[in-house]
Scaffold this motif. Structure first.
Motif, PDB file in Angstrom:
ATOM      1  N   PHE A 183      21.822  24.216  31.926  1.00 25.16           N
ATOM      2  CA  PHE A 183      22.533  25.119  31.028  1.00 25.16           C
ATOM      3  C   PHE A 183      23.938  25.371  31.567  1.00 25.16           C
ATOM      4  CE2 PHE A 183      20.317  27.773  34.076  1.00 25.16           C
ATOM      5  CZ  PHE A 183      21.189  28.812  34.361  1.00 25.16           C
ATOM      6  N   THR A 184      24.796  25.895  30.718  1.00 27.06           N
ATOM      7  CA  THR A 184      26.215  26.037  31.043  1.00 27.06           C
ATOM      8  C   THR A 184      26.648  27.491  31.005  1.00 27.06           C
ATOM      9  OG1 THR A 184      26.659  23.872  30.048  1.00 27.06           O
ATOM     10  CG2 THR A 184      28.547  25.305  30.396  1.00 27.06           C
ATOM     11  N   ILE A 185      27.359  27.921  32.041  1.00 30.39           N
ATOM     12  CA  ILE A 185      27.984  29.240  32.020  1.00 30.39           C
ATOM     13  C   ILE A 185      29.495  29.082  32.153  1.00 30.39           C
ATOM     14  CG2 ILE A 185      25.969  30.379  33.020  1.00 30.39           C
ATOM     15  CD1 ILE A 185      27.568  30.581  35.671  1.00 30.39           C
ATOM     16  N   ASN A 186      30.228  30.074  31.647  1.00 28.45           N
ATOM     17  CA  ASN A 186      31.677  30.114  31.791  1.00 28.45           C
ATOM     18  C   ASN A 186      31.990  30.951  33.036  1.00 28.45           C
ATOM     19  OD1 ASN A 186      34.422  30.837  31.684  1.00 28.45           O
ATOM     20  ND2 ASN A 186      34.468  30.755  29.467  1.00 28.45           N
ATOM     21  N   ARG A 187      32.451  30.302  34.097  1.00 31.73           N
ATOM     22  CA  ARG A 187      32.642  30.970  35.399  1.00 31.73           C
ATOM     23  C   ARG A 187      33.610  32.141  35.331  1.00 31.73           C
ATOM     24  NH1 ARG A 187      37.371  28.680  37.975  1.00 31.73           N
ATOM     25  NH2 ARG A 187      38.209  26.933  36.773  1.00 31.73           N
ATOM     26  N   THR A 188      34.574  32.099  34.408  1.00 33.40           N
ATOM     27  CA  THR A 188      35.568  33.172  34.344  1.00 33.40           C
ATOM     28  C   THR A 188      34.956  34.502  33.918  1.00 33.40           C
ATOM     29  OG1 THR A 188      36.248  32.684  32.062  1.00 33.40           O
ATOM     30  CG2 THR A 188      37.389  31.515  33.820  1.00 33.40           C
ATOM     31  N   GLU A 189      33.765  34.475  33.307  1.00 32.33           N
ATOM     32  CA  GLU A 189      33.075  35.719  32.939  1.00 32.33           C
ATOM     33  C   GLU A 189      32.689  36.518  34.179  1.00 32.33           C
ATOM     34  OE1 GLU A 189      32.552  37.032  30.064  1.00 32.33           O
ATOM     35  OE2 GLU A 189      32.801  35.435  28.580  1.00 32.33           O
ATOM     36  N   TRP A 190      32.639  35.836  35.329  1.00 31.00           N
ATOM     37  CA  TRP A 190      32.289  36.492  36.589  1.00 31.00           C
ATOM     38  C   TRP A 190      33.480  36.515  37.551  1.00 31.00           C
ATOM     39  CZ3 TRP A 190      28.959  33.738  33.609  1.00 31.00           C
ATOM     40  CH2 TRP A 190      27.754  34.357  33.251  1.00 31.00           C
ATOM     41  N   GLY A 191      34.682  36.392  37.013  1.00 33.32           N
ATOM     42  CA  GLY A 191      35.880  36.504  37.830  1.00 33.32           C
ATOM     43  C   GLY A 191      36.155  35.323  38.736  1.00 33.32           C
ATOM     44  N   VAL A 192      35.564  34.161  38.429  1.00 34.41           N
ATOM     45  CA  VAL A 192      35.839  32.944  39.201  1.00 34.41           C
ATOM     46  C   VAL A 192      36.904  32.175  38.426  1.00 34.41           C
ATOM     47  CG1 VAL A 192      34.841  30.902  40.289  1.00 34.41           C
ATOM     48  CG2 VAL A 192      33.436  32.956  39.977  1.00 34.41           C
ATOM     49  N   ASN A 193      38.170  32.482  38.709  1.00 32.59           N
ATOM     50  CA  ASN A 193      39.265  32.055  37.830  1.00 32.59           C
ATOM     51  C   ASN A 193      40.117  30.906  38.354  1.00 32.59           C
ATOM     52  OD1 ASN A 193      38.579  34.147  36.026  1.00 32.59           O
ATOM     53  ND2 ASN A 193      39.901  35.602  37.095  1.00 32.59           N
ATOM     54  N   TYR A 194      39.928  30.490  39.587  1.00 32.09           N
ATOM     55  CA  TYR A 194      40.825  29.505  40.187  1.00 32.09           C
ATOM     56  C   TYR A 194      40.897  28.228  39.346  1.00 32.09           C
ATOM     57  CZ  TYR A 194      42.929  26.363  43.611  1.00 32.09           C
ATOM     58  OH  TYR A 194      43.761  25.474  44.242  1.00 32.09           O
ATOM     59  N   GLY A 195      42.121  27.797  39.033  1.00 33.96           N
ATOM     60  CA  GLY A 195      42.334  26.553  38.309  1.00 33.96           C
ATOM     61  C   GLY A 195      41.921  26.584  36.858  1.00 33.96           C
ATOM     62  N   SER A 196      41.718  27.769  36.297  1.00 34.22           N
ATOM     63  CA  SER A 196      41.300  27.868  34.892  1.00 34.22           C
ATOM     64  C   SER A 196      42.520  27.897  33.977  1.00 34.22           C
ATOM     65  CB  SER A 196      40.480  29.145  34.676  1.00 34.22           C
ATOM     66  OG  SER A 196      40.303  29.386  33.294  1.00 34.22           O
ATOM     67  N   LYS A 197      42.580  26.964  33.033  1.00 32.05           N
ATOM     68  CA  LYS A 197      43.719  26.955  32.113  1.00 32.05           C
ATOM     69  C   LYS A 197      43.605  28.048  31.063  1.00 32.05           C
ATOM     70  CE  LYS A 197      41.912  23.342  29.002  1.00 32.05           C
ATOM     71  NZ  LYS A 197      42.210  22.018  28.400  1.00 32.05           N
ATOM     72  N   SER A 198      42.445  28.693  30.975  1.00 29.35           N
ATOM     73  CA  SER A 198      42.316  29.822  30.062  1.00 29.35           C
ATOM     74  C   SER A 198      42.842  31.106  30.700  1.00 29.35           C
ATOM     75  CB  SER A 198      40.858  30.017  29.638  1.00 29.35           C
ATOM     76  OG  SER A 198      40.056  30.403  30.735  1.00 29.35           O
ATOM     77  N   VAL A 199      43.083  31.057  32.022  1.00 30.04           N
ATOM     78  CA  VAL A 199      43.602  32.219  32.750  1.00 30.04           C
ATOM     79  C   VAL A 199      45.040  31.991  33.191  1.00 30.04           C
ATOM     80  CG1 VAL A 199      43.289  33.688  34.790  1.00 30.04           C
ATOM     81  CG2 VAL A 199      41.284  32.828  33.547  1.00 30.04           C
TER      82      VAL A 199
END
Length: 223
Positions: A183-199
């Motif tokens: 299954f897939t989770i979006n890491r940014t929901e838990w503040g794991v933002n490094y290298g995220s183009k959505s952040v």
């Protein structure tokens, strides 16, 4: 005519590529507000997680490839009644993050980065010095399309969100197993933002996908 055909092929390739990307997101687990943890009835049977036979597999992706690895489950309990899970929780040892597709210095470097080792890198990913463990607590079990859906609160870096994922569970003798589908989770929901183009802006093709694929394999023995 030739130009039109080239343009048509280009458009088709874009559509196919976009469709393929969507198909790669397996069992997307939407993160919602944390829910109340369920309590098992008094007559439920307790199973203690076998930490030597339980783990979480992960896959992280970026435009140039992907990395795979595992994380250990350090403790946990599951309660069942009539062979069905009634409640449960387990602790994830974030200090055990292991990269399985690299060796030597490359392996050590990526594991260190994920754990937050190195000045200025502490909070890039999981900052295990501050948050050495994560956890999952069951908030419900349901059935959908003939599959068991495990619902629960996933806590990472002190942030608690509710997710759901399909899994197969079984009880044989004194042993109980739970094996999730990928299954897939979006890491940014838990503040794991490094290298995220959505952040972050202006990353070009140097970004890391927000989506992380997980697979939980859990074995527990009757207490």
């Amino acid at each position: 005519m030739k130009t039109k055909l080239i343009n048509l092929f280009a458009i088709t390739a874009i559509i196919v590529g976009a469709t393929s990307c969507k198909e790669e997101k397996k069992n997307e687990a939407e993160a919602t507000a944390a829910e109340e943890v369920v309590e098992a009835p008094a007559e439920a049977v307790t199973y203690t997680v076998d930490t030597s036979a339980s783990s979480i597999e992960w896959i992280g992706k970026k435009p140039t490839g992907e990395h795979t690895g595992t994380i250990n489950i350090s403790k946990g309990k599951v309660k069942t009644q009539d062979g069905k899970i009634q409640s449960g929780s387990f602790v994830i040892d974030m200090t055990s993050i292991n990269v399985t597709d690299l060796e030597g210095d490359d392996k050590a470097s990526l594991e260190g980065h994920l754990k937050g080792e190195g000045e200025g890198k502490e909070d890039h990913f999981f900052n295990v010095a501050e948050f050495p463990s994560a956890s999952f607590e069951v908030t419900g079990i349901s059935e959908k399309d003939g599959k068991s859906i495990v619902e629960g609160n996933l806590t990472i870096k002190g942030i608690k969100k509710n997710i759901a994922f399909p899994a197969t569970t079984s009880t044989e003798g004194d042993t109980m197993t739970l094996n999730s589908e990928v299954f897939t989770i979006n890491r940014t929901e838990w503040g794991v933002n490094y290298g995220s183009k959505s952040v972050f802006e202006n990353l070009g093709d140097k970004f890391i996908n927000d989506d992380v694929e997980l697979k939980v394999s859990l074995k527990a023995n009757k207490a």
